[in-house]
Design a protein around this motif. Structure first.
Motif, mmCIF file in Angstrom:
data_model
loop_
_atom_site.group_PDB
_atom_site.id
_atom_site.type_symbol
_atom_site.label_atom_id
_atom_site.label_comp_id
_atom_site.label_asym_id
_atom_site.label_seq_id
_atom_site.Cartn_x
_atom_site.Cartn_y
_atom_site.Cartn_z
ATOM 1 N N ASP A 44 10.808 16.805 1.238
ATOM 2 C CA ASP A 44 9.401 16.478 0.978
ATOM 3 C C ASP A 44 8.555 17.605 1.575
ATOM 4 O O ASP A 44 8.679 17.906 2.775
ATOM 5 C CB ASP A 44 9.026 15.150 1.629
ATOM 6 N N PRO A 45 7.705 18.276 0.796
ATOM 7 C CA PRO A 45 6.996 19.454 1.301
ATOM 8 C C PRO A 45 6.139 19.191 2.537
ATOM 9 O O PRO A 45 6.092 20.036 3.448
ATOM 10 C CB PRO A 45 6.131 19.868 0.104
ATOM 11 N N TYR A 46 5.464 18.052 2.602
ATOM 12 C CA TYR A 46 4.607 17.776 3.757
ATOM 13 C C TYR A 46 5.445 17.482 4.998
ATOM 14 O O TYR A 46 5.112 17.938 6.107
ATOM 15 C CB TYR A 46 3.660 16.615 3.447
ATOM 16 N N MET A 54 6.777 20.843 6.154
ATOM 17 C CA MET A 54 5.776 21.635 6.857
ATOM 18 C C MET A 54 5.552 21.101 8.269
ATOM 19 O O MET A 54 5.470 21.878 9.233
ATOM 20 C CB MET A 54 4.451 21.659 6.099
ATOM 21 N N ALA A 55 5.487 19.781 8.414
ATOM 22 C CA ALA A 55 5.323 19.193 9.740
ATOM 23 C C ALA A 55 6.498 19.553 10.639
ATOM 24 O O ALA A 55 6.323 19.878 11.819
ATOM 25 C CB ALA A 55 5.192 17.672 9.615
ATOM 26 N N THR A 56 7.706 19.511 10.088
ATOM 27 C CA THR A 56 8.906 19.868 10.855
ATOM 28 C C THR A 56 8.844 21.315 11.323
ATOM 29 O O THR A 56 9.159 21.633 12.468
ATOM 30 C CB THR A 56 10.169 19.642 10.006
ATOM 31 N N LYS A 63 15.517 14.702 -0.520
ATOM 32 C CA LYS A 63 15.766 14.058 0.775
ATOM 33 C C LYS A 63 15.376 12.581 0.749
ATOM 34 O O LYS A 63 16.011 11.757 1.416
ATOM 35 C CB LYS A 63 14.982 14.796 1.872
ATOM 36 N N THR A 64 14.346 12.232 -0.016
ATOM 37 C CA THR A 64 13.944 10.829 -0.098
ATOM 38 C C THR A 64 14.866 10.021 -1.013
ATOM 39 O O THR A 64 14.729 8.803 -1.107
ATOM 40 C CB THR A 64 12.491 10.712 -0.614
ATOM 41 N N PRO A 121 19.889 11.447 9.871
ATOM 42 C CA PRO A 121 19.072 11.063 11.016
ATOM 43 C C PRO A 121 17.659 10.731 10.563
ATOM 44 O O PRO A 121 17.136 11.358 9.635
ATOM 45 C CB PRO A 121 19.087 12.312 11.911
ATOM 46 N N PRO A 122 17.026 9.750 11.172
ATOM 47 C CA PRO A 122 15.670 9.382 10.750
ATOM 48 C C PRO A 122 14.663 10.484 11.066
ATOM 49 O O PRO A 122 14.847 11.265 12.005
ATOM 50 C CB PRO A 122 15.380 8.122 11.577
ATOM 51 N N VAL A 123 13.612 10.529 10.269
ATOM 52 C CA VAL A 123 12.529 11.482 10.535
ATOM 53 C C VAL A 123 11.778 11.008 11.778
ATOM 54 O O VAL A 123 11.349 9.859 11.837
ATOM 55 C CB VAL A 123 11.563 11.576 9.336
ATOM 56 N N PRO A 124 11.638 11.843 12.797
ATOM 57 C CA PRO A 124 10.938 11.414 14.017
ATOM 58 C C PRO A 124 9.522 10.924 13.709
ATOM 59 O O PRO A 124 8.854 11.434 12.788
ATOM 60 C CB PRO A 124 10.909 12.689 14.869
ATOM 61 N N ALA A 125 9.081 9.945 14.472
ATOM 62 C CA ALA A 125 7.754 9.365 14.257
ATOM 63 C C ALA A 125 6.656 10.425 14.372
ATOM 64 O O ALA A 125 5.669 10.407 13.616
ATOM 65 C CB ALA A 125 7.509 8.240 15.259
ATOM 66 N N GLU A 126 6.807 11.361 15.294
ATOM 67 C CA GLU A 126 5.811 12.432 15.464
ATOM 68 C C GLU A 126 5.710 13.279 14.200
ATOM 69 O O GLU A 126 4.611 13.656 13.773
ATOM 70 C CB GLU A 126 6.198 13.314 16.655
ATOM 71 N N THR A 127 6.858 13.556 13.586
ATOM 72 C CA THR A 127 6.874 14.350 12.363
ATOM 73 C C THR A 127 6.234 13.586 11.215
ATOM 74 O O THR A 127 5.447 14.139 10.431
ATOM 75 C CB THR A 127 8.313 14.738 11.998
#
Length: 347
Positions: A179-181, A184-186, A281-282, A305-311
């Protein structure tokens, strides 16, 4: 460095390594059970290496025998590494249960697909992770290694530069689009986490040109939208290059310094269409299931692994920033097209 394995006859393993230094004599390290048991220099001279201009003396061929490794014929598992670069050049494994295919997992994220790598590792004789970090000559040897028919490769390679090694007759290719957003956050959080390293002269060199981007990212509050807007107004060139349509850059350019323009997005879509297995990925389960089926692996599909909440939170904030929308326009179009295709074909 270039290398090749001529044979493994049980009581003899022969191959060659051409070192970067044309005057040096290459050495191969033999590892058994995780312990290095022997260091063997090249002992055979081949005039072809001199004629081709690869080496000054041609002394590049090594032979591993029971004299150097006692009990060699009875050792079921061993590995050979180039002593200078620590690159794996050969792995001996029992043939039962191995996937006899060359497989490339093209990583599109800044973080590797560790769950898939761990799940696929036991099924291949040779495994190379993070291959985009290898020098060009070594990477070419890894990609072109016909003597290793059971090989799993993964990394964020620039596809147009190496696509001639990835044709369907040579290997199975698979790509997992992010997912592009979220990606980018990662990447932004990856930079921010390395801000301290960037300011340390003893560690900053490891980041190369991204040291400036990491140091810059450490000065901004990613939880504040106003700070995010300032961040994108002031982006230094290395940070912009890392964040601007990274999927389009990976699929549509040949070199990291190439400029990215709308024409690259068309090339990227054409290259994506030539990849054997395309996933998102989704839609992870659909991708992993298809890959395992193509490889003939009957094992549970790994759980990513789950996407971290911060990300996740940062990705949602980025969706509200106009500058980000403009920076991801090509990647978003490809991401949406991949998701639509999977949703139509997967049930």
């Amino acid at each position: 460095m270039r290398y090749f394995i001529d044979h493994d006859h049980g009581d003899s393993i022969r191959g060659w390594i051409v070192p970067d230094n044309p005057l040096a004599i290459s050495r191969v390290m033999v590892s058994v059970g995780g312990q290095r048991v022997a260091e063997i220099p090249a002992s055979v001279t081949d005039e072809a290496f001199k004629r081709n201009g690869w080496h000054a003396t041609g002394q590049c061929t090594f032979v591993v025998t029971p004299a150097e490794v006692p009990g060699l014929p009875d050792i079921a598992r061993l590995e050979l590494y180039d002593a200078d670069t620590n690159v794996l050049v050969y792995r001996r494994m029992p043939p039962d249960g191995l996937v006899r295919l060359r497989t490339m997992l093209i990583n599109t994220g800044i973080e590797p697909e560790t769950a898939l790598q761990a799940a696929l590792f036991p099924h291949f004789q040779h495994c190379y992770f993070g291959i985009h970090k290898l020098p060009d000559e070594i990477l070419t040897c890894v990609l072109a290694g016909p003597a290793a028919p059971s090989a799993f490769l993964s990394g964020a390679v620039t596809i147009p530069r190496y696509e001639n090694f990835m044709t369907p007759d040579l290997m199975i290719t698979a790509i997992l689009v992010q997912d592009p957003y979220t990606e980018m956050a990662t990447r932004m959080l990856w930079l921010k986490a390395r801000a301290g390293d960037a300011l340390d002269p003893t560690r900053g060199w490891r980041l190369g040109p991204l040291a400036e981007a990491a140091s810059f990212s450490g000065d901004y509050d990613f939880t504040d939208v106003k700070s995010l807007k300032r961040y994108f107004r002031m982006l230094p060139e290395p940070a912009y290059r890392l964040l601007y349509n990274p999927l389009t850059r990976q699929l549509g350019t040949r070199m990291p310094e190439d400029r990215l323009h709308p024409g690259n997005s068309i090339a990227a879509i054409e290259i994506l269409a030539r990849v054997g297995i395309v996933g998102h990925k989704t839609r992870y389960h659909a991708f992993a299931s298809t890959l395992f089926d193509q490889l003939g692996i009957h094992a549970p599909v790994p759980v990513p692994p789950p996407v971290p909440a911060e990300t996740q939170a940062l990705a949602e904030r980025l969706r509200t920033v106009k500058a980000v929308e403009e920076m991801l326009v090509f990647d978003v179009a490809m991401s949406d097209a991949v998701k639509d295709s999977i949703d139509k074909s997967w049930s």
